[in-house]
Design an enzyme around this catalytic site. Sequence first.
Site, mmCIF file in Angstrom:
data_model
loop_
_atom_site.group_PDB
_atom_site.id
_atom_site.type_symbol
_atom_site.label_atom_id
_atom_site.label_comp_id
_atom_site.label_asym_id
_atom_site.label_seq_id
_atom_site.Cartn_x
_atom_site.Cartn_y
_atom_site.Cartn_z
ATOM 1 C CB THR A 158 -1.405 6.950 -0.707
ATOM 2 O OG1 THR A 158 -1.406 5.549 -0.979
ATOM 3 C CG2 THR A 158 -0.821 7.694 -1.894
ATOM 4 C CD GLU A 179 4.903 -1.287 2.921
ATOM 5 O OE1 GLU A 179 4.087 -1.871 2.181
ATOM 6 O OE2 GLU A 179 4.741 -1.173 4.131
ATOM 7 C CB CYS A 186 -0.063 -2.048 2.319
ATOM 8 S SG CYS A 186 1.296 -3.148 2.744
#
Length: 400
Positions: free
Chosen positions: A190, A210, A244
Amino acid sequence: MASNFDGIVKKSKDVSLSWRSVPAPQRGEFIRLFGEELRSQKKVLAKIITKEARKIQTESMGEVQEAIDMCDFAVGLSRQLYGLTMPSERPNHRLQELWHPLGVVGCITAFNFPMAVFAWNFCLAAVCGNSVIWKPSPHSNECANAIKAAWDKVSADYSDLILILEGGNEEAISICKDKRIALVSATGSTQMGKEIAPIVSARLGKLLLELGGNNAAIVCPSADLDLTIKGIAFSACGTTGQRCTSLRRLFVHSEIFDDCVNRLKKCFDDLVIGCPTKQDSQIGPLISEESYNSMQKVLDSLKKNGNEVIGGKRLEIENPEDYYVKPALVIVEDIVDEMLSETFAPILYVKKYNNIKDAINMQNNVSQGLSSSIFTNDMRESELFLSESGSDCGIANVNI
């Protein structure tokens, strides 16, 4: 680096101009041949993933299969690039929608899926008429070169459709800044997304991100715990917690909390941690010392604040330079700060709940919304979880 980068972009731009004139079904045929080449090299490619990304063999084989599946999907898509013909208010006039290639696509990928994520991007970009500049993770350059070699073998005059830019942050930023690169597709943390988004946006470029996830599962009183524990263990510990979509937070109903936690402790104890090249290994090492230190920093903070931490220690296995760890269970009474952000390591927070709506609210109360799960045999609970008032995630799973 500047002159080398400029040369790569120019070369990619040149090939995109000729590639876009190739009929889409013919572009699809190139991708079909690429997929066949990946099939023939599946075991070899999987071994390279295991060597570099340190994933166990079954996960590496699955990743190559993802790339193959993406080729199959893109081949079908190459005959379905439709536009629309629409009625016009003007007499003797028609409106037609046509989709055109973007040109050069910059693809920045992470270490944990060194081939599959690139395939997701490249196969679609290529059948739509675009070229790709690929900056792989520095941990997976050999994986990138192996994929490039497979493409070169089947691509005839279009080998430059994939060009690799090796390097780190500096090279990624160069891709983001360059106006000749129409779309930047990036996979990573992030924090990485927050850093590159303003760079691409400043030039009004297109951006596809992503990023990380802080994924949760809810275990209800009616859940089949044998199924549930297996699902939790794989999701929390597979790829050493470096996906993730890895499970980070677990909300368990108070009626079955103790039973569930005891089963998880035993399951975590029984996991086979070892060299990823060995057939029986279920978990390999973390990717780097930096990843290990990040994990230990979080666990130390949790212990300091009085939370119960089970596991998380480093294990001396095989090569002393590798960072093998025992997956950590963290039993929390309340939502702690560490639960609200993603640590890319096998740490699973476990908390009680009494009301299904409270559990769903706790699951949703993070800034990330990638994947989620509920384990239940009560249809009312599963339907609530999947409803507009339920899981606020891109992926919502029931009993898996």
